[in-house]
Design an enzyme around this catalytic site. Sequence first.
Site, PDB file in Angstrom:
ATOM      1  N   SER A 258     -28.021  19.911  25.601  1.00 12.89           N
ATOM      2  CA  SER A 258     -27.630  19.736  24.204  1.00 12.89           C
ATOM      3  C   SER A 258     -26.505  18.715  24.046  1.00 12.89           C
ATOM      4  O   SER A 258     -26.201  18.308  22.939  1.00 12.89           O
ATOM      5  CB  SER A 258     -27.215  21.082  23.598  1.00 12.89           C
ATOM      6  OG  SER A 258     -26.003  21.515  24.160  1.00 12.89           O
TER       7      SER A 258
ATOM      8  N   LYS B 259     -21.837  26.146  17.169  1.00 10.01           N
ATOM      9  CA  LYS B 259     -21.202  24.869  17.537  1.00 10.01           C
ATOM     10  C   LYS B 259     -20.460  24.273  16.337  1.00 10.01           C
ATOM     11  O   LYS B 259     -19.301  23.831  16.462  1.00 10.01           O
ATOM     12  CB  LYS B 259     -22.261  23.896  18.043  1.00 10.01           C
ATOM     13  CG  LYS B 259     -22.784  24.265  19.433  1.00 10.01           C
ATOM     14  CD  LYS B 259     -23.969  23.406  19.823  1.00 10.01           C
ATOM     15  CE  LYS B 259     -24.427  23.724  21.235  1.00 10.01           C
ATOM     16  NZ  LYS B 259     -25.692  23.045  21.574  1.00 10.01           N
TER      17      LYS B 259
END
Lengths: 814, 282
Positions: A653, A696
Amino acid sequence: LTTEALRRRCDPARLHFETTAGLEDLPEGLGQKRAVDAVRFGIGIRRYGYNIYAMGPSGMGKHGLVRRFLEKQAASEPVPSDWCYVASFAETHKPRALRLPPGRAVAFRRDVDQLVGELKASIPTAFESEDYRTRKKLLESQFAEKSERPFVEIEREAQERGILVVRTPVGVALAPARAGEAMDPEEFLRLPAEEQERSREEMKRLQERFQDAAATLSREARRHREAVRGLDRDVTAFAVGHLVDDVKARWGDAPDAVRHLDALREDVLEHADDFLEGVRAGGGADALAALLSRRPDSGSFRRYAVNVLVDNSACSGAPVVYDDHPSHANLVGRVEHLAELGSLVTDFRLIRAGDLHRANGGYLIIDARKVITQPLAWDELKRALRSRQIRIESMAQTMGLTTTASLDPEPIPLDLKVVLVGERLIYYLLAEHDPEFLELFKVAADFDEIVPRDADTELLFARLLGTLARREGLRPLDPGGVARAIEHGARLAADAERLSVHSESLADVLREADHVAAAAGRPVLTGQDVRAAIDAQRGRAGRLHERIVDEIRRGTILIDTSGARVGQVNGLSVLQLGPVALGRPSRITASVRLGSGRVVDIEREVELGGPIHSKGVMILAGFVGARYTADRPLSLHASLVFEQSYSGVEGDSASCAELCALLSALAEVPIRQSLAVTGSVNQHGEVQAVGGVNEKIEGFYDLCAARGLSGDQGVIIPASNVKHLMLRDDVVEAVEVGRFRVWGIETVDQALELLTGTSAGARDDAGRFPDGSVNQRVESRLEALAEKARSFGGRAEGAAAPPGGAEGAPDLRR
Amino acid sequence: MSSRPGPIVHRIVVALDASPASLSALDAAVDLAERTQGEVLGVFVEDVNLVRVGRLAFAPHVSLPSGERDELDEAWVEAQLRSLEARAGRALRAALERTRVPGAFRVVRGSVTREVLAAAGSGELLILGCASRPLTSRPRIGRTARAAAEEAVGPVLLLPEGARLGGPVVVIYDIAGEDALGASARLPDADLLVLAASTAPGEAAERARRASRALEILGVEGRVRPVWHDDAVRLRRILCSEPKGLLVVGAGSPLLTGAGLVSLLEDAASAVLIARRGKAPD
């Protein structure tokens, strides 16, 4: 992105009910049609091996749902037979199993106990009767007559012949007599020789006759004993017969009971003396001797006991049993022991049922994880299902570790459906490694924890919440509370278009919201209560997150949220600690120099990076090579690192962020530190979805908020992740007032433009990037590096080509 | 005014030969002596016939019930007698110590019957076990017991093997009933059932009335029941059905004539006290 894209709200106005109290239950759960159909199929098919494995994450409510289904089905099925263990009179170590009509085992035990009680009275009575005494006396008289007559005759003859029969402690002796007494030796020797000889001859002849009489006595004694035994048997049969027949008449519909009663009668006939012990034996030492010589299952009335193993008298249908502790013994039963006079003894009365016995004829629910972690329990369960019978053995017997004589109870036929409830991983592991598993558990009921979110499912979700609240005894939810719970369901699913139906998590929120509502004195759970419960959950789990933010704010962990730096970007990662997931910003830096096309992943070099992370780095190396140096060697040595990362890094990611950092370093274009990036990238520069996007964003937001929101800060995410956004209210509110931003991108060029404020640039018809664009600068830098490499004669550091690799191609060994 | 007679015995003579029956007789003797504050004299007779057989080296012997033949010798016989004597003495001493009853153990050599009857003369009651060393399983009355029942000058208590004193005392009140009733009245704490027996119904009732009066005179409580019976056999059967610990019969009772005593001991399966007016102890 607009605030609507950041959190898909549920409008309470669309929920047309007052509270969930007015909604119907959702007994089959939400979105479980596949699993429910499988369970129905598994229950319906009565064939070998069609047992069920209900799989899905724990806390899904699988167990409750399966149990409700089974109980509903079981209620319409017949009550199974009762089971008892009784002594096997022929083979004492092999107790016999009796199948009895449902719910009548206890009555059978009572009947047999009563029968034995009556036998205890009737047999002694029969033996004390005038008739018996007369017959026995007759036998004894006949015996005495036959056995004594020879002795009497011999004695009379001896008397006539002047010989005296003298009793000795062990028999009879013969001596010459005078006046009814034995002669002295001296007196005998004074007799004439002929007289002496005659006496000796007589004594010898009489001695032989005594021997014959003794033989006759032995023979007659044997015949007498047999005759007495026959008489005893006749008398016992008379006393026992009608009593047993009376009981048999009541159990005509139970063949096993009738067979046992017949066997019992035969045994009583053989052991009538047991019933006369009280009459014939004394107490004290006799009783102790009897106790010492008695085996557990013989010589006493214990052998006639009935051990009720399964009593279904309380059942109204087939049993549904949940084995909470499926150990070997709890499954198949066990034979217990008693300490008696310093040793352990057992008999059939100490056989105890297992859950297989209790569920026989119905359904048994077992936790898969528990049964496979209990020693030998899984093997024993499979053996029972395969052989379709329950054999009671101790673990030591099963493993062949003991040779001690013990009981070998007759196996009981098994006919039940087992439902294993467990996680998917266990199902797949068993399917992979246990060849018998799929043969015995042919039906997989796969419970889905995620359902699509639309207007219909939101209403069903409301019913699910209502069902949970009712089941837990909680306040009902008003539409606002339901709407808030639906949004929480979407957040749990990490998808704005999906809902999590993980009932335990939802029930936790409802319980805690109920606690809040109770404190506030509200009769229903409102949106405010649900939000307070969710915030409180987050707060309780937030220690580590706050600590990280604090350390960043204090400058211990270096993360910039303002300014611009070359080759440095804010990446985002997710830490999963038990049930808690938290987003953490990480500084990713890139450095470049002349080299042979090697992009070094420092995390991988020091074995802190996982394979997927390395794959991401290799992909970006491939992207750089393909986009900028397709026709020349990639004369680059680049290194990428997660700064201040002291534990493992896994996942791809951060590959978009890493690529941005690398290109920034190559182009020497600074990156805005007020932004953070997440997303994976492919070799074409397309940005792909990643997991944990909500955490996040929130992680970076919390850092920025702690330092003060400037309005420049924000997070760049893959456009394909936008549908997953269910951000916290405070984040959404910050975006709404322009103090924080979230962008969705599709390509790395979009990320570069946002991060650098410079056009990324696209190739024109001549294949050249526009001057000043990021891509043009990268390409120029790589050209320059290639030229330098050429000038070094291809001897740049790391120039050695990898085995099998083409010259100038990126080094993909890492 | 009535007066209950004193206890029947002060000194009880019990014949011991270490057989189970004689040990039962010992228990009964000690028990009775304890209740009457009397004493026990145990008599062990070394059978002179057995001693002589041992000395006759050629005297044949047959073991029973195996039927094996052998010959006895004097040493073996003496050893056997010493062993039996020791066992009998130990049993007596143990019983006396247990009950603190005074007593003595006497060993004599001679004819068993003669010596036992002679010893009986030194006490008021002779107790004998029956069926010592039977040839068959049938209860037998040995020569000594039979002789004592017939010839003893005082009362004789016969105990078949396994019988114990205790429980109701059944008294046969027939033509010898006065002796039986008199002896019964001297038994301590006896639960008396007097069976007024006759072969004529009317006579049985009259006899019952006489028995009641006799009990009253003796100052003894007891139940009286007239029993009409055809013959002695029928009476023995009636006795069988009565629970009892002791049967008391007068020595002149028709029940004892012929093989009556043997039948009575067999059928009644209880101790039998043959009551007769005895002389004063030597």
